[in-house]
Design a protein around this motif. Structure first.
Motif, short mmCIF file in Angstrom:
data_model
loop_
_atom_site.label_atom_id
_atom_site.label_comp_id
_atom_site.label_asym_id
_atom_site.label_seq_id
_atom_site.Cartn_x
_atom_site.Cartn_y
_atom_site.Cartn_z
N ALA A 170 -6.69 9.06 14.16
CA ALA A 170 -5.87 9.48 13.02
C ALA A 170 -4.39 9.20 13.27
O ALA A 170 -3.68 8.70 12.39
N VAL A 171 -3.93 9.51 14.49
CA VAL A 171 -2.52 9.28 14.82
C VAL A 171 -2.20 7.79 14.79
O VAL A 171 -1.19 7.37 14.20
N LEU A 172 -3.04 6.98 15.41
CA LEU A 172 -2.79 5.55 15.44
C LEU A 172 -2.90 4.93 14.05
O LEU A 172 -2.16 4.01 13.71
N GLY A 173 -3.85 5.44 13.24
CA GLY A 173 -3.95 4.94 11.87
C GLY A 173 -2.68 5.21 11.08
O GLY A 173 -2.21 4.36 10.31
N SER A 174 -2.10 6.41 11.27
CA SER A 174 -0.84 6.73 10.60
C SER A 174 0.29 5.83 11.10
O SER A 174 1.13 5.37 10.31
N LEU A 175 0.30 5.57 12.41
CA LEU A 175 1.31 4.68 12.97
C LEU A 175 1.18 3.27 12.39
O LEU A 175 2.18 2.63 12.04
N ASN A 176 -0.05 2.80 12.26
CA ASN A 176 -0.27 1.47 11.69
C ASN A 176 0.24 1.40 10.25
O ASN A 176 0.87 0.42 9.84
N THR A 177 -0.03 2.45 9.49
CA THR A 177 0.45 2.48 8.10
C THR A 177 1.97 2.48 8.05
O THR A 177 2.58 1.78 7.22
N TYR A 178 2.59 3.24 8.92
CA TYR A 178 4.06 3.28 8.95
C TYR A 178 4.63 1.92 9.29
O TYR A 178 5.60 1.46 8.66
N ILE A 179 4.04 1.24 10.28
CA ILE A 179 4.54 -0.09 10.66
C ILE A 179 4.44 -1.05 9.49
O ILE A 179 5.35 -1.85 9.23
N LEU A 180 3.32 -0.97 8.75
CA LEU A 180 3.15 -1.86 7.60
C LEU A 180 4.19 -1.59 6.52
O LEU A 180 4.65 -2.52 5.85
N THR A 181 4.56 -0.32 6.34
CA THR A 181 5.57 -0.01 5.32
C THR A 181 6.95 -0.53 5.69
O THR A 181 7.81 -0.72 4.81
N ARG A 182 7.19 -0.77 6.96
CA ARG A 182 8.49 -1.26 7.41
C ARG A 182 8.55 -2.77 7.51
O ARG A 182 9.59 -3.34 7.84
N ALA A 183 7.44 -3.43 7.22
CA ALA A 183 7.36 -4.88 7.38
C ALA A 183 7.76 -5.58 6.09
O ALA A 183 7.74 -5.00 5.00
N GLY A 184 8.12 -6.85 6.23
CA GLY A 184 8.35 -7.68 5.06
C GLY A 184 7.04 -7.98 4.36
O GLY A 184 5.95 -7.77 4.91
N LEU A 185 7.13 -8.48 3.15
CA LEU A 185 5.93 -8.71 2.33
C LEU A 185 4.97 -9.67 3.02
O LEU A 185 3.77 -9.40 3.12
N ARG A 186 5.48 -10.80 3.51
CA ARG A 186 4.59 -11.79 4.12
C ARG A 186 3.96 -11.25 5.41
O ARG A 186 2.77 -11.44 5.66
N GLN A 187 4.77 -10.56 6.22
CA GLN A 187 4.23 -9.98 7.45
C GLN A 187 3.17 -8.92 7.14
O GLN A 187 2.12 -8.86 7.79
N ALA A 188 3.46 -8.09 6.15
CA ALA A 188 2.50 -7.04 5.79
C ALA A 188 1.19 -7.64 5.28
O ALA A 188 0.10 -7.14 5.60
N GLN A 189 1.28 -8.71 4.50
CA GLN A 189 0.07 -9.37 4.02
C GLN A 189 -0.74 -9.95 5.17
O GLN A 189 -1.96 -9.80 5.21
#
Length: 346
Positions: A170-189
């Motif tokens: 759960a903690v790592l999943g939240s961390l992954n989501t946070y990292i994705l929100t801080r990424a650029g559109l192409r990186q997040a895709q």
């Protein structure tokens, strides 16, 4: 001689027990895998017939047929089988160590840790394919160290390993989501595509690392697998029977984590294969013990079947195999939880 109890064998100083029913199950699964592999190489946007496929495999096909078979379809089929086998073995080990059918790498955090390492490299450091794979392996290892360290209290108990693993997931999943929100559109895709789990675009360069890992770790898993049955009896009983419980458990965790990390680095975090394959294999083999080879064969067959179905059923809108395994695995998990709940009530 019973098909379940097995036939005792002795080679040199090593003794083991061959289970005819398990051998039959492995052979049947290998035949099914071969059939799925042929289907996967025959069908697609450029279909081939069986004669064309055999001629191409013998080196007599046209240039286009050789490209389709050797560069596109054969490596994909091979990756599906070996990644599925690696996940099946890993799941069998963890389910035995935890003495719980929910004890699989994708439930207790190791696959999520591999995903964390991969997207950190991709988004934060801008790494390429090789760096992402190494980051995935490192993330899986770090997650395993955290889970094992937190679960260790004068030994590691199965329920504690699962509960802590779910929390770490759960903690790592939240961390992954946070990292994705801080990424650029192409990186997040790009990261989201990887996180789904897919065999698209995989070639021989991805086959080699997983094949080497499987070739090295499968024999070790088979050797130590004989001790898993004793560990399931409890640490006190296993110690009385001459097993060094914690070193053996740690060695098995290392094998399982390594297989999970390499498989995830190759194909992304493909869900539920490690959960379902060992349980299905154990039921087919009729074995109360740990079925390493049947779990490997079942894992390869399941992932290949999921990939072939996801490509062929949906046509041009083919789903990544991770979506297919997650959908089917979710249904299996619901059934498994319901079965465990009912057995607990009885």
């Amino acid at each position: 001689m019973s098909l379940v109890t097995g036939i005792p064998l002795r080679v040199g100083g090593l003794s083991t027990r061959a289970h005819p029913r398990a051998i039959i199950v492995v052979i049947a699964l290998l035949v099914a895998t071969l059939g799925l592999a042929v289907l996967g190489m025959l069908t697609g946007d450029f279909p081939l017939n069986l004669t064309q496929l055999l001629n191409t495999l013998n080196g007599a096909g046209t240039g286009g047929q050789k490209y389709i078979v050797f560069d596109l379809r054969l490596p994909r089929v091979t990756i599906a089988v070996i990644v599925g086998a690696a996940l099946g073995i890993s799941g069998a080990i963890f389910q035995s160590l935890s003495r719980n059918p929910l004890g699989s790498p994708d439930i207790i955090g190791f696959s999520t840790g591999s995903a964390t390492g991969a997207i950190l490299v991709l988004i934060v450091f801008g790494g390429g394919i090789t760096e992402i794979a190494l980051g995935s392996i490192a993330g899986g290892i770090v997650a395993a160290i955290i889970v094992y360290g937190l679960a260790y209290r004068a030994g590691v108990q199965g329920y504690r390993l699962i509960l802590i693993g779910i929390g770490v997931t759960a903690v790592l999943g939240s961390l992954n989501t946070y990292i994705l929100t801080r990424a650029g559109l192409r990186q997040a895709q790009s990261a989201q595509v990887w996180l789904v789990g897919s065999l698209n675009g995989r070639g021989w360069s991805e086959v080699l690392p997983v094949a080497i890992a499987l070739a090295l770790l499968l024999p070790a898993a088979l050797v130590l697998g004989r001790r898993l049955g004793l560990l399931e009896m409890g640490d006190e009983t296993a110690t009385m029977l001459g097993i060094r419980t914690e070193p053996t458990r740690l060695a098995l965790v290392v094998i399982s984590v390594a297989l999970t990390a390499v498989a995830t680095a190759c194909a992304g975090p493909i869900a539920f294969v490690a959960l379902a394959a060992p349980q299905l294999a154990r039921r087919l083999a009729g074995s109360a013990g740990v079925a390493i080879l049947p779990a490997a064969a079942m894992g390869g067959a399941l992932l290949l079947a999921g990939d072939v179905l996801s490509q062929r059923v949906f046509g041009q809108n083919a789903l990544p195999v991770g979506v297919a395994t997650a959908a089917l695995g979710g249904l299996y998990l619901a059934w498994l939880l319901a079965s465990e709940w009912r057995s607990g009530r009885r």
